[in-house]
Design a protein around this motif. Sequence first.
Motif, PDB file in Angstrom:
ATOM      1  N   ARG A 172       0.594   3.812  -3.010  1.00 38.76           N
ATOM      2  CA  ARG A 172      -0.021   5.103  -2.659  1.00 38.76           C
ATOM      3  C   ARG A 172       0.988   6.241  -2.682  1.00 38.76           C
ATOM      4  NH1 ARG A 172      -2.985   9.056  -1.938  1.00 38.76           N
ATOM      5  NH2 ARG A 172      -4.576   9.261  -0.324  1.00 38.76           N
TER       6      ARG A 172
ATOM      7  N   TYR B   8       0.821  -1.210   0.000  1.00 44.89           N
ATOM      8  CA  TYR B   8       0.000   0.000   0.000  1.00 44.89           C
ATOM      9  C   TYR B   8       0.857   1.262   0.000  1.00 44.89           C
ATOM     10  CZ  TYR B   8      -4.031   2.982   0.685  1.00 44.89           C
ATOM     11  OH  TYR B   8      -5.006   3.932   0.502  1.00 44.89           O
TER      12      TYR B   8
ATOM     13  N   GLU C 220      -6.035   4.632   6.009  1.00 40.43           N
ATOM     14  CA  GLU C 220      -6.755   4.171   4.821  1.00 40.43           C
ATOM     15  C   GLU C 220      -6.681   2.651   4.700  1.00 40.43           C
ATOM     16  OE1 GLU C 220      -5.909   8.153   2.052  1.00 40.43           O
ATOM     17  OE2 GLU C 220      -4.885   6.256   1.618  1.00 40.43           O
TER      18      GLU C 220
ATOM     19  N   LEU D 281      -7.748   0.381  -5.462  1.00 45.81           N
ATOM     20  CA  LEU D 281      -7.448   1.767  -5.812  1.00 45.81           C
ATOM     21  C   LEU D 281      -7.937   2.133  -7.213  1.00 45.81           C
ATOM     22  CD1 LEU D 281      -3.864   2.021  -4.277  1.00 45.81           C
ATOM     23  CD2 LEU D 281      -5.921   3.209  -3.483  1.00 45.81           C
TER      24      LEU D 281
ATOM     25  N   ALA E 216      -8.743   0.788   7.354  1.00 44.10           N
ATOM     26  CA  ALA E 216     -10.165   0.919   7.016  1.00 44.10           C
ATOM     27  C   ALA E 216     -10.564  -0.090   5.944  1.00 44.10           C
ATOM     28  CB  ALA E 216     -10.473   2.344   6.557  1.00 44.10           C
ATOM     29  N   LEU E 217      -9.712  -0.274   4.936  1.00 43.75           N
ATOM     30  CA  LEU E 217      -9.981  -1.275   3.898  1.00 43.75           C
ATOM     31  C   LEU E 217     -10.004  -2.684   4.494  1.00 43.75           C
ATOM     32  CD1 LEU E 217      -7.685   0.066   1.012  1.00 43.75           C
ATOM     33  CD2 LEU E 217     -10.186  -0.035   0.973  1.00 43.75           C
TER      34      LEU E 217
ATOM     35  N   ARG F 273      -1.630   8.766   7.296  1.00 45.42           N
ATOM     36  CA  ARG F 273      -2.734   8.756   6.328  1.00 45.42           C
ATOM     37  C   ARG F 273      -2.869   7.386   5.676  1.00 45.42           C
ATOM     38  NH1 ARG F 273      -1.442  11.112   0.630  1.00 45.42           N
ATOM     39  NH2 ARG F 273      -0.396   9.077   0.678  1.00 45.42           N
ATOM     40  N   ASN F 274      -1.742   6.849   5.181  1.00 50.17           N
ATOM     41  CA  ASN F 274      -1.760   5.545   4.526  1.00 50.17           C
ATOM     42  C   ASN F 274      -2.252   4.458   5.464  1.00 50.17           C
ATOM     43  OD1 ASN F 274      -0.632   6.949   2.411  1.00 50.17           O
ATOM     44  ND2 ASN F 274       1.307   5.827   2.412  1.00 50.17           N
TER      45      ASN F 274
END
Length: 327
Positions: A132, A128, A280, A163, A283-284, A276-277
């Motif tokens: 990202r 990720y 995210e 994505l 959450a996924l 941030r990464n």
Amino acid sequence: MLAAVCREYGGPEVVRVEDFPTPVPGPGQVAVRVRAAAVNFSDVLLVAGEYQVKVPPPFVPGSEFAGVVESVGEGVTDLAAGDRVFGTGIVGGFGEVALGRSESITRTPDGIPDTVAAAFGVAHRTSYHMLRSVARLQPGEQLVVLGAGGGVGLAAVQLGVALGATVTAVASSAAKLEAAAANGATHLVDHRASNLRTALKETLPGGADVVLDPVGGDLAEPALRALRWRGRFVTVGYASGTIPRIPLNLVLLKGIEIGGMQLRDLGIHAPDELRRNEAELIALFAAGKVTPHIGATFAFADSAAALRHVADGHAVGKTVLEIAPAR
């Protein structure tokens, strides 16, 4: 406690399950009662004494684990005994109790089994952050993933789809490509059955936007040639054992960007981006949109066999050790 212990460098067979001192958490550390641990190629290299960081024997291998917090060291306030967690470290995961720095321990989302949590951290985080932050992958782009049957590769296939990219999976067997297809890959290329450069040109006549390469070796250059103008090539690791030499004239002629990054450096140089990464990605994971593909599960007593399975290249996705009964 019982642990799979490496008392001398060598092949996976030097690792044996035996009594070993139970670790006690120091300041900033968390002790986890381990229920499951993932087996990575880096563990094989550590046991062989061939990893970039050497750990003097005796030590307990295992860089990914999941279980329940048993106790915390001084200064740890965000975790407590009884919390279900998963974590990472250089060593220690193949034991009934493992230590981790509090910042490397994450609460396991509700409904996620320990075996799944143990297999998630390294591969999905690596993929990720690379997709990202380094590749800056955008919806609608064409992504080529080398080593798409491995832990990092299959995670990249899943995350590329999440994505919004169209994924071409490159792997070395039908079984690995089948797993990649099951995880969302649109195009499948067996690099042992065909010329990779030709196959990618036929599959993506307009070229790829991004190549993610955790393999290196002879696959890197033909994959780089498959990029379109101003494509991005991301180097992740060298599972082939060979660091490739890239002809820089190709970079010049196509305006290609070559990028790479160690995860610890992102935390040092871009902590806000790392946070941030991480938010995210978790959450996924919690929503069930991404999950590790577990190709094989071994009993704790068979730790050496699990390491051998990974060392010989038989792993499809992640390989997991069940340290304690599944819950």
